[in-house]
Design a protein around this motif. Structure first.
Motif: not given
Length: 333
Positions: A85-88, A91-92, A97-100
């Motif tokens: 989760f942390g890595v993805l 990267l977002l 593009a991480h948004g909510t």
DNA sequence: CGTCCACAGGAATAAGTGGCGT
DNA sequence: ACGCCACTTATTCCTGTGGACG
């Protein structure tokens, strides 16, 4: 006398890399397919602390970004972001593009899919301290995304590959591997000179003193630069115009402690207790270590847990183990 | 040179934690 | 407030193994 303190900070990346030109070129070449819309192999950088792995990786990627306008890049320290989760998420974040995203409510592959969909141009990802990654398969996830180019950094190859799932391993082992070795004394002097020229007023420190700093750091640029920083701060605070030899001598333990403390802060009380036992009594055999440990703490953890602790402390670079099974001894690094 | 056993580390399991929606 | 869910940490159990020792 301190013109630019930032050049002595840990995360500083100089515009000119000295004595790692070959490595920069090699990584640059490895990333070359990006220029022609290809996707590069995974690059691995191995070596002990303070030999410029992170610095070289960041520098090379900076250069690439300056060269090409349509490329994204992100640096991830797997110490901090050690879960899939942390890595993805990181990267977002890197491509805005991480948004909510909610940690629990987001379905498992939501992040992965979102990342894959959002990527339209090359994305260079530096995974530092990749051996700390708790969920290896995220490497495989990233490997499968064609836009992503991976640069993985770790202390030793053996820390990374044996723990990997065989399927992941076979894919990654085809990549490029670069071994970084300790700097020589004269190389360290050159590195220090570069920082001194940018950060300090001329004449504050002599060449002889730089040689002394380099000698005391025994090949570790992190310690060398830290020593210089400590000495410069000492001079600054006492309104001296020059760095004295005493300031340098004093700076060494300060710099080393800082490196040690970095790792120690991440340990629990029990883990720190183990570290100090080994530091004081090492080299020490496993049985004796556990006996001493259970005497010193009021509520000792079981042997299995202690073994996990020791493995962890070793990965922090604070301890090292030697030998196999019964003949193993633990010692301070 | 064979046996034994202390040890490493994997797997299953239990207990604890924190954020979330209801 | 409550239970749910994902996840963390510690423990128990277990297997394989290399060095110690007879």
């Amino acid at each position: 006398m301190l013109n630019q303190a930032s050049v002595f900070q840990e995360q500083f990346v100089p515009a000119d890399i000295v004595h790692r030109e070959d490595e920069v070129t090699t990584i640059s070449n490895a990333l070359r397919p990006i220029h022609s819309h290809g996707n590069p192999e995974v690059t691995f950088l191995f070596g002990p602390t303070g030999v410029g792995k992170t610095c070289v990786a960041k520098h090379t990627v900076n250069e690439l970004e300056a060269d090409l306008s349509d490329v994204d890049a992100q640096y991830v320290n797997c110490w901090q972001d050690y879960t899939r989760f942390g890595v993805l998420y990181k990267l977002l974040e890197g491509i805005d593009a991480h948004g909510t995203v909610h940690r629990q409510s987001t379905p498992k592959d939501e992040l992965f899919n979102r990342l894959r969909e959002q990527l339209s141009r090359p994305y260079v990802v530096i995974l530092d301290e990749v051996d700390q990654l708790a969920e290896d398969h995220v490497l495989y996830d990233l490997y499968r995304i064609p836009e992503i180019s991976l640069i993985c950094i770790a202390n030793r190859k053996d820390d990374v590959f044996p723990t990997l799932d065989t399927r992941v391993r076979s894919r990654l082992e085809t990549g490029l591997e670069l071994q970084f070795d300790r700097y020589s004394q004269s190389e360290l002097v050159d590195i220090l000179s570069g920082r001194v020229n940018e950060g300090l007023t001329a004449g504050v420190v002599t060449d002889d003193q730089l040689r002394r700093v380099a000698e005391l750091a025994s090949g570790d640029a992190r310690v060398a630069i830290g020593t210089l920083r400590a000495a410069a701060n000492a001079a600054h605070q006492s309104n001296a115009t020059r760095i004295t030899d005493a300031m340098i001598t004093q700076g060494v333990p300060e710099a080393r402690q800082r490196v040690e403390k970095d790792g120690l802060d991440r340990l629990t009380d029990h883990q720190q207790e183990l570290y100090y036992i080994v530091k004081d009594d090492g080299p020490i055999a496993p049985g004796e270590l556990y006996a001493t440990y259970s005497e010193r703490v009021s509520d000792p953890r079981c042997k299995r847990t202690v073994r996990k602790y020791l493995r962890k402390i070793e990965q922090y670079g604070l301890l090292e183990s030697d030998g196999q099974k019964r003949a193993r001894t633990y010692d301070e690094r």
